[in-house]
Design a protein around this motif. Structure first.
Motif: not given
Ligand code: HXC
Length: 517
Positions: A459-460, A463-464, A466
């Protein structure tokens, strides 16, 4: 016959004698080895009928070991000037038919004379090597001769292009003249270069090795990087030298020759819009990108077999000579390591010395980690490339295709290293490091206590990615001048080069910098 005609006849006879070098038998021996003579090589290298020979009547002055009874006009090297595609070049070709092409004091003087002429005239020097090394009978005078040549190689470096063709033996300290020149070419199966031959190697280290495995063309093309080009035959090698000179100016004060461009500069290359795989860990072939953006796909690659993770070479863009430096995702993922850094650094410095704009294509995941690299001083080798780009004042156009992370982003001609125009494709990922690595560091503690660490990190990572794995973050700060459509890359790079034609940039006055060698 009048006195004058007698003397002319004598001249003609002497010339004919000189042209035979070491004599017919020695010429036959040379041919039997699959090698051409020095004069035959010069004839193949230069424009037809353009050769002006110098010092045809020079003879050695050695009297040791019965040498006073053995004389050959011209003494072991053929020197002079001529043209290649109409442009002046100076040339020396060692003549193996005379004392095995071994270097005498007078032979060194002949070579130095053409080198001095080349410097005065601002013309390239081409040396054809085929020699048994220092003429043993002459001892220290031959050594002094080598040193005189090396000193001239050093002074000519960065002033006129110097090219060495190795067409036979080149051993001992003699290897240092080619090593000091800009480009070395070796013929396969008939040439070798080493500091100490197989017999000495066996005595000193006990290692059994053949001449070919110690210093043949393929060894120096793929393992040591000592040679920039190899050729199957002498003819092919000489043709390659002619081609190479077509990209290079006569000297450091001139521009490279402009050729007529027959390839439309606004040619759209749709294939480039689909070349980057969806999976960031999947490679693609950088040769396809290079071929698509340069004139007529004609690329003269340098050091093709060495450090294949980086590609260097010459091309034309709208008829203008450029030096291309490109990471190769298809080999070791295009990572930068010791050898790739050294290879590219020397090329960048050559281009800068001789006014060739640099076009850099970036897709680099970083520097190769590990003890193998650190023990071999990847810090210093990487710094060479950094230094080379940073000191270069020629036009610098950079296109980031995909990855450009961390230190390797900086090294590959970034904006702050005085990159003039830096473009990126929409697929570019310009960030301090790759997403997976970044997240592993940032969320190491949290992941440990999380009930599903894998899912949490994924998930992280998304995020990174993106946030940072794109070109717009860098473009937001002006570190990227524009994000361009891949299929339009040829046109945009050519337009950038046109814009940069009048670029003037100088470095602070100094004796010389201290590049991390
Ligand atoms: C004087 C030499 C010579 C040399 C060859 N010849 N090398 N003469 N000085 N360095 C002569 C041979 O005696 C022979 O003469 C002719 O050239 C042709 O040589 P061949 O041996 O018949 O040819 P080939 O079988 O093809 O062998 C080539 C060779 C071999 C491998 C290069 O000749 C060889 O090993 N030469 C010695 C190489 C060497 O040790 N050089 C180091 C010198 S010290 P005839 O009259 O029989 O035809 C050095 C230090 C340099 O170079 C330091 C620079 C800084």
């Amino acid at each position: 016959m009048s006195n004058q005609l007698e003397k002319i006849k004598e001249l003609i006879e002497l010339r004919a004698q000189a042209r035979l070098g070491g004599g017919e038998k020695a010429i036959e021996k040379q041919h039997a080895k699959g090698k051409y003579t020095a004069r035959e090589r010069i004839a193949q290298l230069l424009d037809e009928g353009s050769f002006e020979e110098m010092d045809m009547f020079v003879q050695h002055r050695c009297t040791n070991f019965g040498q006073d009874k053995k004389h050959f006009l011209g003494d072991g090297v053929v020197t002079g000037c001529g043209t290649i595609n109409g442009r002046l070049v100076y040339v020396f070709a060692q003549d193996f038919t005379v004392f095995g092409g071994s270097l005498s004091e007078t032979m060194a003087q002949k070579i130095c004379k053409v080198m001095d002429m080349a410097m005065k005239m601002g013309a390239p020097i081409i040396g054809i090597n085929d020699s048994g090394g220092a003429r043993i009978q002459e001892g220290i005078n031959a050594l002094a001769g080598y040193a005189e040549i090396f000193q001239r190689n050093i002074m000519a470096s960065g002033v006129v292009p110097q090219i060495s063709g190795i067409f036979g033996p080149c051993a001992g300290g003699a290897v240092y003249s080619p090593a000091l020149t800009d480009f070395t070419l070796m013929t396969e199966g008939t040439s070798y270069m080493f500091l100490t031959g197989p017999a000495v190697v066996k005595t000193v280290t006990g290692e059994d090795v053949t001449q070919e495995n110690l210093g043949g063309a393929s060894v120096h093309a793929s393992k040591s990087g000592v040679t920039h080009f190899t050729a199957a035959t002498g003819e092919e090698g000489l043709a390659l030298i002619r081609k190479l000179l077509g990209f290079i100016p006569q000297n450091n004060l001139e521009e490279p020759p402009l050729v007529k461009c027959t390839d439309p500069i606004d040619r759209l290359e749709d294939s480039l819009n689909e070349i980057i795989p969806d999976n960031p860990n999947k490679p693609y072939d950088m040769y396809e990108v290079i071929g698509a953006i340069i004139d007529n796909g004609e690329f003269l690659e340098v050091q093709r077999e060495y450090a294949k993770n980086i590609i260097i070479g010459f091309a034309h863009m709208n008829g203008q000579s450029v030096g291309i430096v490109a990471n190769q995702p298809n080999y070791l993922a295009g990572v930068l390591d010791c050898n790739a850094s050294r290879k590219a650094a020397r090329f960048v410095r050559f281009c800068d010395a001789f006014n060739l704009p640099l076009v850099t294509l970036v897709d680099v995941p970083g520097f190769l980690p590990g003890t193998g690299q650190e023990y071999n001083a990847v810090i210093l080798h990487g710094a060479k490339l950094l230094y080379a780009y940073g000191e270069a004042t020629v036009p610098k156009v950079t296109v980031t295709l995909r990855k450009s992370y961390g230190g390797s982003h900086i090294v590959m001609s970034c904006k702050q290293l005085r990159g003039d125009i830096n473009y990126a494709w929409p697929t570019a990922e310009i960030a301090v490091m790759g997403s997976a690595g970044a997240v592993a560091v940032l969320y190491a503690k949290e992941a440990k206590t999380h009930e599903n660490p894998t899912e949490f990190l994924a998930e992280k990572e998304a995020e990174y990615t993106k946030l940072f794995a794109n070109p717009y973050n860098a473009a937001k700060y002006g570190y990227i001048d524009d994000v361009i459509e891949p299929r339009n890359t040829r046109f945009r790079v050519i337009r950038a080069l046109q814009q940069l034609q009048t670029k003037k940039q100088t470095n602070p006055a100094k004796k010389h910098g201290n590049i991390p060698l």
